[in-house]
Each structure stands twice: as C-alpha cells, then as structure tokens.
Design a protein around this motif. Sequence first.
Motif, PDB file in Angstrom:
ATOM      1  N   ARG A 110       3.185  10.477   3.480  1.00  0.00           N
ATOM      2  CA  ARG A 110       3.533   9.056   3.515  1.00  0.00           C
ATOM      3  C   ARG A 110       4.277   8.648   4.788  1.00  0.00           C
ATOM      4  O   ARG A 110       4.531   7.451   5.002  1.00  0.00           O
ATOM      5  N   GLN A 132      -4.404   4.542   7.462  1.00  0.00           N
ATOM      6  CA  GLN A 132      -3.732   4.388   6.164  1.00  0.00           C
ATOM      7  C   GLN A 132      -3.178   5.740   5.713  1.00  0.00           C
ATOM      8  O   GLN A 132      -3.947   6.675   5.478  1.00  0.00           O
ATOM      9  N   SER A 137       2.007   9.520  -4.576  1.00  0.00           N
ATOM     10  CA  SER A 137       2.167   8.244  -5.288  1.00  0.00           C
ATOM     11  C   SER A 137       2.264   7.090  -4.294  1.00  0.00           C
ATOM     12  O   SER A 137       2.622   7.301  -3.134  1.00  0.00           O
ATOM     13  N   ALA A 138       1.982   5.897  -4.766  1.00  0.00           N
ATOM     14  CA  ALA A 138       2.012   4.707  -3.903  1.00  0.00           C
ATOM     15  C   ALA A 138       3.462   4.234  -3.766  1.00  0.00           C
ATOM     16  O   ALA A 138       3.820   3.123  -4.167  1.00  0.00           O
ATOM     17  N   VAL A 139       4.288   5.136  -3.211  1.00  0.00           N
ATOM     18  CA  VAL A 139       5.725   4.856  -3.034  1.00  0.00           C
ATOM     19  C   VAL A 139       6.060   5.028  -1.556  1.00  0.00           C
ATOM     20  O   VAL A 139       5.937   6.145  -1.029  1.00  0.00           O
ATOM     21  N   PRO A 140       6.439   3.960  -0.843  1.00  0.00           N
ATOM     22  CA  PRO A 140       6.685   4.080   0.597  1.00  0.00           C
ATOM     23  C   PRO A 140       7.987   4.827   0.897  1.00  0.00           C
ATOM     24  O   PRO A 140       8.888   4.856   0.049  1.00  0.00           O
ATOM     25  N   HIS A 145       8.106   1.301   6.073  1.00  0.00           N
ATOM     26  CA  HIS A 145       6.841   2.066   6.067  1.00  0.00           C
ATOM     27  C   HIS A 145       5.855   1.421   5.099  1.00  0.00           C
ATOM     28  O   HIS A 145       6.247   0.856   4.091  1.00  0.00           O
ATOM     29  N   VAL A 147       2.953   1.062   2.116  1.00  0.00           N
ATOM     30  CA  VAL A 147       2.729   1.740   0.834  1.00  0.00           C
ATOM     31  C   VAL A 147       1.547   2.699   1.018  1.00  0.00           C
ATOM     32  O   VAL A 147       0.454   2.259   1.396  1.00  0.00           O
ATOM     33  N   GLU A 150      -2.452   6.444  -3.044  1.00  0.00           N
ATOM     34  CA  GLU A 150      -2.252   7.600  -3.930  1.00  0.00           C
ATOM     35  C   GLU A 150      -3.461   8.524  -3.846  1.00  0.00           C
ATOM     36  O   GLU A 150      -4.605   8.071  -3.999  1.00  0.00           O
ATOM     37  N   SER A 196       9.720  11.071  -4.642  1.00  0.00           N
ATOM     38  CA  SER A 196       8.489  10.519  -4.039  1.00  0.00           C
ATOM     39  C   SER A 196       7.261  10.767  -4.898  1.00  0.00           C
ATOM     40  O   SER A 196       6.225  10.143  -4.685  1.00  0.00           O
TER      41      SER A 196
END
Length: 359
Positions: A110, A132, A137-140, A145, A147, A150, A196
């Motif tokens: 990420r 990209q 997970s879709a956690v920045p 930063h 997103v 996933e 994360s």
Amino acid sequence: MSALFEPYTLRDVTIPNRAWMPPMCQYSAAPDGPLTGAPTDWHFTHYAARATGGAGLVIVEATAVSPEGRISPYDLGIWNDTQVEAFRRITRFLAEQGSVPAVQLAHAGRKASTDRPWAGGAPVGPEAHGWQPVAPSAVPFDADHPVPAELTKDGIREVVGQFADAARRALAAGFEIAEIHGAHGYLIGNFLSPHSNHRTDEYGGSHENRTRFALEVVDAVREVWPDDKPLFFRISATDWLERDGWTADDTVRFARELHAHGVDLLDVSTGGNASGVRIPVGPGYQVPFAARVKAETPMPVAAVGLITEAEQAEKILANGEADAVLVGRELLRNPSWARQAARALGGEVRVPEQYHRSV
Ligand code: FNR
Ligand code: 531
C-alpha cells in the motif's frame, strides 16, 4: 579477537565479518523504457565502494518482484532478464572484493507508487509513471496515500509466484543470500499487522491467518533458493502502536515459525506500517528487539538502527544481543566504516591490493 571481525558461516556461505550493509533504496533506476528497474553506474559505484571499504555482507536495496511492487518508479526490479544481466556486474565485483552479495526482494504494497524522497515522496499517478497500489485490505497508509485495491486470492497467488521468480533471477544474477522484505509497512508487513490487514478470509484475523501470506512467500522462495544458500527475512518487530498493531511478542512467536520454515536469520527493524506513532529513536534503539528474538528463539539475528561506532557494534555482539550488525546511514557517510572499525578494534579486514600502501 574482535567479535565484529569474526567470520560467520550460514549454510555453505561464510561472511568474512559481522559489519554488514543493510538495504538502502537509491531510487536511481530508469522509471520506464527497456532499462526500467535495471541497476546503473550509480548502483555499481554505490555498492562497490562499501565492498572495497570492507563490509562483509552487502544487501542490495529493496528490489521489486514486479513493476507494481516498486515503492517508486525509480526503484530496482528483478522481474526480467535485462535486470539480471545488469546485476551480474555488481555481484561479480562485490564477490571479487571479498564481500558477500545479497539482495532484498520486495513488494511495496500500500506504500507503492510514490515519488523519490528528494522530490517530496508523494504518491504519483499514471502521468508520472505511477500505478494503483495493492494491499490485503482497502485501507490507506495515511490521509496522503491512495486507498489501495484489495488483493483477491488469485492476486495473492500471483505475488507469491513473483517472489519465487524473483528468487530464481536473484540466483542467476549471482546473489549468495536473499532477504525477504517483511518490514516497514510494505506488502508482507501489511498482511502481518491487524492495523493494515482487515481481511475476513483465511489471510486475515488470527495470527495464523495474518502470517499465512508471509509464510507462503517464504516457502515459495525457500523451494527455489538453493539449500546451501542462506535466506534472511527483514521484519518490523513492532508497529509502535499502543493497541491493534503488530507487537514484539508477535515477532518472537513468528521468528520461531520462520525458523521452522527455513529462514536462517532475522533482520530486526521496526516501524513503517503506522503513521503518527512516536518512535524512541536513539543509538541502538532497535537492538532490544533483536536481543529478545535471539534470547527466546533459535533464530540468529542482525541488529540495525543508529549503530554508528565500532565500540558500540562490538558491545552488541560481545553482549550476545545479536549475531551481526547492520550499519546504514553511517556507511553512506563513510564507505570505509568497516575498515576503520577493524583498525579501532584490532580486527582483520580485506584491503584491496591497490590500497596496500595505505594500510
Ligand atoms: C533505508 N532503509 C531501508 N530498509 C529496507 O529494508 N529496505 C530498503 O531498501 C531501505 N532503504 C533505505 C534507504 C535509505 C536512504 C535509508 C536511510 C534507509 C532502512 C535501513 O536499511 C536501516 O534499517 C535504517 O536506515 C536504520 O539504520 P541506520 O541508518 O540508523 O544505520
Ligand atoms: C526508512 C524507514 C525505516 C524504518 C521504518 C520506516 C521507514 N526507509 C525504509 C525504506 C524506504 C526508505 C525509508 C524501505 O524499507 C524500502
């Protein structure tokens, strides 16, 4: 005899001393075109100087297993044969100088697709050779930063295969030791930490699930990496979070598991996966984490973090806190740190024949 200048043998590889160079990104490869990710004259000069300066092991910086695994578009990569060919000039010279060539295999997760630090280090989009990022997970990482996407199970399988391919290429490139980058908030560390990793499938939740991806990467690399060559793993021993992060206790437990999976040494750093934490930086501030792993598990360890003086390094080893030390920024300031430490401690270090008038 100085502990710092005792040779160290792991599997069939003997490292001439315990004064090692850790991986340090140079962000100096071409960002696009046929030479993307290939080492340049800069990389040759940068690593050659530390080998001629006496470092016993030189770990080449985070080298991406795929284009999207780079931290910046300027990162080194080892996903194609052009890159392999360019690395061979470096590994050959390091070995000729008596240093053991190693490479850190990495996926930025990420924290991928960012600019070079001296250009601000901000995330970059396609207009600046960016892409990209992906993560468990879709956690920045933080508010600055993007997103990340996933990873699907197929995506996870693909990355495991990319690490194995990268290990094959590292072998062809002449590296003697491979280090898997599990530290500093990149992809593997994103999976390890509950901070994360918010997955609800078999790659998230329990310790066993969150370490699954890392162990799949270790197994895939170990299968390709020859039995007579060592495999290292770099970990962030703690996220430095009060709660809901990866902790030193997790690291001790995981070190035992990594050892059982054929990892020969744990390179013990900290941090990088959580923003806004307070890190008690100071001389040798990460050594206690290495010392705990060494005291409580069968895993050999390297210590790193503001180790700058010969006597400081000697004490860490003499006290049994680590099996080797990694000297980072001080080696950027002084490529011959190892040679000067040998003079201070009365240790033996190889000096190039051409320099013998200077001994
Ligand atoms: C680093 N560091 C680092 N760590 C890593 O695992 N892979 C890498 O590629 C890099 N890149 C990098 C670049 C630069 C310019 C610096 C200064 C640092 C972290 C490095 O290996 C080391 O762990 C830290 O710098 C702490 O050690 P020192 O510098 O205090 O001896
Ligand atoms: C410095 C760093 C050390 C420890 C925690 C977070 C950051 N480094 C890490 C490097 C990139 C440059 C900054 C890598 O691990 C690739």
